[in-house]
Design a protein around this motif. Structure first.
Motif, mmCIF file in Angstrom:
data_model
loop_
_atom_site.group_PDB
_atom_site.id
_atom_site.type_symbol
_atom_site.label_atom_id
_atom_site.label_comp_id
_atom_site.label_asym_id
_atom_site.label_seq_id
_atom_site.Cartn_x
_atom_site.Cartn_y
_atom_site.Cartn_z
ATOM 1 N N LYS B 368 0.788 -1.163 0.026
ATOM 2 C CA LYS B 368 -0.020 -0.140 0.166
ATOM 3 C C LYS B 368 0.771 1.208 -0.094
ATOM 4 C CE LYS B 368 -4.141 -1.943 0.754
ATOM 5 N NZ LYS B 368 -4.855 -2.426 -0.582
ATOM 6 N N LYS B 369 0.189 2.300 -0.573
ATOM 7 C CA LYS B 369 1.119 3.563 -0.436
ATOM 8 C C LYS B 369 1.128 4.232 0.944
ATOM 9 C CE LYS B 369 -2.094 7.090 -1.240
ATOM 10 N NZ LYS B 369 -2.176 8.008 -0.065
ATOM 11 N N ALA B 370 2.111 4.725 1.370
ATOM 12 C CA ALA B 370 2.358 5.198 2.577
ATOM 13 C C ALA B 370 1.532 6.245 2.823
ATOM 14 C CB ALA B 370 3.700 5.871 2.444
ATOM 15 N N ALA B 371 1.122 6.095 4.233
ATOM 16 C CA ALA B 371 0.084 7.131 4.606
ATOM 17 C C ALA B 371 0.509 8.703 4.318
ATOM 18 C CB ALA B 371 -0.214 6.946 6.176
ATOM 19 N N GLY B 372 1.649 8.992 4.539
ATOM 20 C CA GLY B 372 2.130 10.373 4.223
ATOM 21 C C GLY B 372 2.039 10.834 2.853
ATOM 22 N N VAL B 373 1.888 9.901 1.942
ATOM 23 C CA VAL B 373 1.962 10.375 0.457
ATOM 24 C C VAL B 373 0.566 10.657 -0.050
ATOM 25 C CG1 VAL B 373 2.365 9.626 -1.773
ATOM 26 C CG2 VAL B 373 3.814 8.825 0.124
ATOM 27 N N LYS B 374 0.342 11.833 -0.445
ATOM 28 C CA LYS B 374 -1.026 12.297 -0.900
ATOM 29 C C LYS B 374 -1.627 11.716 -1.937
ATOM 30 C CE LYS B 374 0.502 16.970 0.437
ATOM 31 N NZ LYS B 374 0.606 18.296 0.066
ATOM 32 N N LEU B 375 -0.725 11.677 -2.985
ATOM 33 C CA LEU B 375 -0.998 11.249 -4.411
ATOM 34 C C LEU B 375 -0.049 10.497 -5.189
ATOM 35 C CD1 LEU B 375 -3.311 11.626 -6.669
ATOM 36 C CD2 LEU B 375 -2.049 13.745 -7.289
ATOM 37 N N VAL B 376 -0.452 9.316 -5.877
ATOM 38 C CA VAL B 376 0.347 8.706 -6.561
ATOM 39 C C VAL B 376 -0.360 8.565 -7.881
ATOM 40 C CG1 VAL B 376 1.867 6.719 -7.178
ATOM 41 C CG2 VAL B 376 1.402 7.301 -4.852
ATOM 42 N N LEU B 377 0.269 9.198 -9.091
ATOM 43 C CA LEU B 377 -0.265 9.410 -10.286
ATOM 44 C C LEU B 377 0.510 8.274 -11.279
ATOM 45 C CD1 LEU B 377 -0.899 12.948 -11.524
ATOM 46 C CD2 LEU B 377 -2.404 11.390 -10.887
ATOM 47 N N VAL B 378 -0.166 7.262 -11.752
ATOM 48 C CA VAL B 378 0.392 6.348 -12.932
ATOM 49 C C VAL B 378 -0.198 6.658 -14.144
ATOM 50 C CG1 VAL B 378 1.012 4.175 -13.480
ATOM 51 C CG2 VAL B 378 0.643 4.641 -11.094
ATOM 52 N N GLY B 424 5.854 23.923 -2.543
ATOM 53 C CA GLY B 424 6.388 23.254 -1.785
ATOM 54 C C GLY B 424 6.299 21.886 -1.602
ATOM 55 N N GLU B 425 5.497 21.313 -2.480
ATOM 56 C CA GLU B 425 5.319 19.751 -2.238
ATOM 57 C C GLU B 425 6.416 19.310 -3.003
ATOM 58 O OE1 GLU B 425 0.590 18.943 -2.507
ATOM 59 O OE2 GLU B 425 1.631 19.032 -4.391
ATOM 60 N N ARG B 426 6.716 18.008 -2.521
ATOM 61 C CA ARG B 426 8.000 17.065 -2.946
ATOM 62 C C ARG B 426 7.399 15.858 -3.760
ATOM 63 N NH1 ARG B 426 12.732 17.810 -1.309
ATOM 64 N NH2 ARG B 426 12.157 18.945 0.479
ATOM 65 N N CYS B 427 8.087 15.656 -4.821
ATOM 66 C CA CYS B 427 7.692 14.663 -5.672
ATOM 67 C C CYS B 427 8.841 13.927 -6.098
ATOM 68 C CB CYS B 427 7.152 15.131 -6.996
ATOM 69 S SG CYS B 427 6.107 13.975 -8.034
ATOM 70 N N ALA B 428 8.596 12.313 -6.159
ATOM 71 C CA ALA B 428 9.514 11.343 -6.747
ATOM 72 C C ALA B 428 8.937 11.315 -8.104
ATOM 73 C CB ALA B 428 9.388 10.197 -5.934
ATOM 74 N N SER B 429 9.742 11.481 -9.081
ATOM 75 C CA SER B 429 9.042 11.448 -10.376
ATOM 76 C C SER B 429 9.945 10.916 -11.363
ATOM 77 C CB SER B 429 8.827 13.121 -10.926
ATOM 78 O OG SER B 429 8.319 13.113 -12.223
ATOM 79 N N THR B 430 9.414 10.016 -12.457
ATOM 80 C CA THR B 430 10.066 9.218 -13.195
ATOM 81 C C THR B 430 10.468 10.184 -14.628
ATOM 82 O OG1 THR B 430 8.151 8.649 -14.551
ATOM 83 C CG2 THR B 430 8.975 7.156 -12.713
ATOM 84 N N SER B 431 9.856 11.646 -14.460
ATOM 85 C CA SER B 431 10.049 12.311 -15.699
ATOM 86 C C SER B 431 11.295 12.793 -15.995
ATOM 87 C CB SER B 431 8.955 13.648 -15.501
ATOM 88 O OG SER B 431 9.436 14.195 -14.244
ATOM 89 N N ASN B 432 11.679 13.951 -16.887
ATOM 90 C CA ASN B 432 13.147 14.096 -17.239
ATOM 91 C C ASN B 432 13.892 15.454 -16.561
ATOM 92 O OD1 ASN B 432 11.623 15.974 -18.791
ATOM 93 N ND2 ASN B 432 11.033 14.184 -19.897
ATOM 94 N N ARG B 433 12.901 16.370 -15.872
ATOM 95 C CA ARG B 433 13.554 17.633 -15.640
ATOM 96 C C ARG B 433 13.022 17.940 -14.201
ATOM 97 N NH1 ARG B 433 12.347 19.944 -21.610
ATOM 98 N NH2 ARG B 433 14.564 19.414 -22.395
ATOM 99 N N ASN B 434 13.880 18.570 -13.470
ATOM 100 C CA ASN B 434 13.699 18.975 -12.061
ATOM 101 C C ASN B 434 13.839 20.421 -11.830
ATOM 102 O OD1 ASN B 434 16.478 18.675 -12.596
ATOM 103 N ND2 ASN B 434 17.042 17.659 -10.587
ATOM 104 N N PHE B 435 13.689 21.078 -13.039
ATOM 105 C CA PHE B 435 13.772 22.379 -12.996
ATOM 106 C C PHE B 435 12.854 23.261 -11.910
ATOM 107 C CE2 PHE B 435 14.734 22.452 -17.740
ATOM 108 C CZ PHE B 435 16.014 21.919 -17.689
ATOM 109 N N GLU B 436 13.170 24.233 -11.366
ATOM 110 C CA GLU B 436 12.444 25.012 -10.568
ATOM 111 C C GLU B 436 11.015 25.120 -11.430
ATOM 112 O OE1 GLU B 436 13.635 28.980 -9.213
ATOM 113 O OE2 GLU B 436 15.647 28.148 -8.572
ATOM 114 N N GLY B 437 9.786 24.758 -10.669
ATOM 115 C CA GLY B 437 8.553 24.807 -10.919
ATOM 116 C C GLY B 437 7.958 24.193 -12.307
ATOM 117 N N ARG B 438 8.969 23.376 -12.565
ATOM 118 C CA ARG B 438 8.674 22.399 -13.797
ATOM 119 C C ARG B 438 7.181 21.509 -13.525
ATOM 120 N NH1 ARG B 438 9.773 20.984 -19.264
ATOM 121 N NH2 ARG B 438 9.088 18.828 -19.272
ATOM 122 N N GLN B 439 6.951 21.095 -12.215
ATOM 123 C CA GLN B 439 5.737 20.283 -12.336
ATOM 124 C C GLN B 439 4.931 21.104 -11.511
ATOM 125 O OE1 GLN B 439 7.731 16.626 -10.451
ATOM 126 N NE2 GLN B 439 6.524 15.804 -12.021
ATOM 127 N N GLY B 440 4.912 22.406 -11.497
ATOM 128 C CA GLY B 440 4.009 23.311 -10.640
ATOM 129 C C GLY B 440 4.737 24.387 -9.874
#
Lengths: 212, 469
Positions: B368-378, B424-440
């Motif tokens: 199961k997803k950890a309780a502290g993780v708000k959202l996991v998008l596949v 301020g949200e932190r994301c583990a992401s399989t995408s390609n860019r970790n630039f400032e503001g890239r995912q929001g």
């Protein structure tokens, strides 16, 4: 395309390396289907304290006062001075559109990302690569002298400092020709339409499956 | 005379004419188009009264603005909707070989649908107004991103004005460790050469570890080439390439197939070819990677600690580290495995193919997803990937773990649709860019492989999947 010949312009220093195109123009502004009107959103997240959305009137938005574009001494700057690998990341041409729309005509850096560098030439912007030590010197002179300006002349490929001293820069002849004359590259290429057709039939003979 | 590199062979077989300064007109075989970078190009065509030179070279589909849920409600954001409808209208007017409009069964991320429908072939030139066009180099195609002015140029002339790049060989020899994937290889390479390391180069990936990668893995690797500064990445086609393409909708058929396979077998660098730069990595030493900063080069093995700027002698780099740590909300020397995540994103043109989803599901199964993780998008890369994953029951594995199983699209890789990080949200992401503001705006991105992202979703923080799961 607008031609670029020469300018004498105020220099604005953006002292960061690896400035990416997401920073230059954030994604929400990419939803526009126009080429114009991106200037007010240039560096949106660094420039404004609130969250920008397309269509917003930026004249009353809260500014991040410390951001270099917001400092009164750099108002009206036409030359952007920055660090290595400027324009990395996405291929979005909205980045040079925003830079041009804001009023910058020249960008000076020790290096540029390839796609961005290429996109500049399509929009009448002259990107100039100078050695890192020279860029360091420009940053120092710019910081020390309010109203610091440089003259850039494309025909002679020369930058002239306030002291009168000058420095050459490189540019590919084809790009120089197009920029100096504001040429429509598509029109130029179509002058070779027959050659493209000849190539195409030869190519078809080698890889017919691409034309099936 | 020295032999030729694969890049030189691809280049030379597409030069229409060459100017005295080396500027070439390069013929383009495939033109991929999505909604974000094409509207202004079509508008330019219309204003000049021009027609597409060869509409049959066009493969198009909307992907950046499309929502990943509630497809029955359409696209709610009117500006996004207009952009997608503009693409519909432009393709209707100018034509295309392939067009999958929004909600089409095969619609997906442009860099996923090209290969899976067999329109991306070895020996071709492929361009798209999108920097991740480098993905298609996995097939031995010369593929790279272009700007919108160039999109218009290709539409009107079927050519690109370009100059030959320098050639770099990145050689990865040996056996990759357990749970070490193409994504980790890509990040390790970027960590080594930097995000500007490949500027001015086309990179060919070679060595036994690269040959050992699946086509999906090679696509992940070539996709990330642009994050190393190189517009194009290449892997020479081999039997895996041929096997992957056989029977795909737009792949050659019958006698053409045999001719094509024979032609493709010539597409490799000659043994005595000279490269302008060579970089070597030992596959066995590559560990699962996690980015800690705001540039893909700010990456470390999962067992490491976040760097301390005080240890960096170079002032420019030190300032860069300080700025990144501040944006990322991280203290120097924090063990990467102690970094907790708020959201997890599994998808993007980098890692949304079937193999990626299988790797994530393998970690997730029965957990199961950890309780502290708000959202996991596949978010699968295409309709075809989605259906295959569902046939294999992967969707159930994700849903049972508390993940969300979505419709295909670019989604939270760049957050042009509704999928995004809050400040301020932190994301583990399989995408390609970790630039400032890239995912929001204000969002904090850590780039990882699909298995590492899945593990972070289960544990609530980064973990070394070689020791756990």
């Amino acid at each position: 395309m607008k031609a670029f010949k020469q300018i004498n312009g105020l220099v604005c220093p953006l002292d960061r390396a690896n400035v990416d195109t997401d920073a230059i123009i954030p994604k929400q502004f990419l939803k526009s289907i126009k080429r114009t009107g991106f200037g007010p959103y240039l560096f949106d997240e660094w420039r404004y304290a609130d969250h920008g959305e397309p269509g917003m009137d930026c004249s009353h938005r809260p500014l991040r006062q410390e951001f270099v574009l917001n400092l009164p001494r750099y108002k009206g700057a036409q030359i952007l001075l920055t660090r290595d690998n400027f324009g990395c990341g996405s291929s979005r041409e909205h980045a040079p559109w925003a830079i041009e729309d804001y009023g910058f005509q020249v960008i000076i850096a020790p290096s540029f990302a390839d796609i961005f560098f290429n996109n500049c030439y399509k929009n009448g912007i002259l990107p100039i690569v100078l050695p890192a030590a020279m860029v360091d010197r420009l940053f120092a002179e710019c910081a020390a002298n309010e109203g610091y300006r440089l003259s850039v002349d494309l025909e002679s490929q020369k930058i002239t400092f306030p002291s009168g001293e000058s420095l050459g820069f490189d540019i590919q002849p084809h790009r120089k020709h197009c920029l100096l004359n504001g040429l429509d590259e598509i029109g130029l290429t179509l002058q070779h339409a027959d050659e493209i057709k000849v190539f195409e039939s030869r190519h078809k003979a080698v890889q017919p499956w691409l034309f099936a | 005379m020295a032999g030729k590199t694969l890049y030189d062979k691809l280049w030379e077989s597409h030069v229409v004419r060459e100017e005295s300064d080396g500027t070439c007109l390069l013929y383009i075989d495939r033109h991929l188009i999505h909604e974000v970078t094409s509207a202004q190009a079509f508008e330019g065509m219309r204003l000049a009264g021009r027609k597409a030179w060869r509409a049959a070279s066009i493969v198009a589909n909307p992907d950046h603005n499309t929502p990943t849920d509630h497809w029955d409600e359409g696209i709610k954001d009117p500006i996004s909707r207009l952009q997608v409808e503009t693409l519909d209208a432009n393709i209707k007017d100018f034509g295309a070989l392939v067009y999958f409009p929004f909600k089409h069964a095969n619609q997906g991320i442009i860099h996923v649908i090209g290969p899976e429908n067999g329109t991306t072939l070895p020996g071709t030139t492929v361009v798209c107004g999108d920097s991740h066009t480098s993905t298609h180099g996995a097939f031995g195609a010369l593929a790279h991103g272009i700007g919108t002015s160039e999109v218009e140029h290709v539409l009107a002339t079927q050519t690109l004005v370009a100059k030959r790049s320098q050639r770099m060989l990145v050689k990865v020899e040996g056996q990759l460790g357990k749970e070490v994937t193409a994504k980790d290889v890509a990040l390790a390479i970027i960590g080594k050469i930097g995000t500007a390391g490949g500027n001015g180069y086309a990179i060919e990936f070679g060595g036994s570890a690269i040959r050992g990668l699946s086509m999906e893995g090679r696509m992940t690797l070539c996709n990330m080439t642009i994050e190393a500064g190189a517009r194009a990445g290449l892997v020479a086609p081999d039997e895996k390439t041929v096997e992957y393409l056989k029977g795909r909708t737009y792949a050659p058929k019958g006698a053409d197939w045999d001719k094509a396979v024979a032609y493709w077998s010539t597409l490799k660098s000659d043994p005595d070819a000279k490269f302008d730069a060579v970089v070597e990595l030992d596959a066995a030493r590559i560990e699962p990677q996690v980015t800690w900063g705001t540039s893909p080069e700010q990456v470390l093995p999962v067992g490491a600690r976040v760097p301390n700027p005080a240890n960096e002698p170079d002032l420019q780099k030190r300032t860069g580290i300080e700025r990144a740590l501040q944006y990322m909300g991280l203290a120097a020397d924090t063990p990467i495995s102690e970094i907790k995540v708020d959201k997890v994103f599994i998808g993007s043109c980098t890692n949304s193919r079937i193999e990626d989803l299988r790797a994530a599901a393998k970690v997730v199964k029965g957990r199961k997803k950890a309780a502290g993780v708000k959202l996991v998008l596949v978010v699968p890369g295409s309709g075809i990937v989605k259906r295959q994953a569902e046939d294999e029951g992967l969707d159930k594995v994700f849903v049972e773990a508390g993940f969300e199983w979505r419709e295909p699209g670019c989604s939270m890789c760049l957050a042009m649709n509704a999928d995004r990080l809050e400040p301020g949200e932190r994301c583990a992401s399989t995408s390609n860019r970790n630039f400032e503001g890239r995912q929001g705006a204000g969002g904090r991105t850590h780039l990882v492989s699909p298995a590492m992202a899945a593990a972070a979703a289960i544990a609530g923080h980064f973990v070394d999947i070689r020791n756990q799961f």
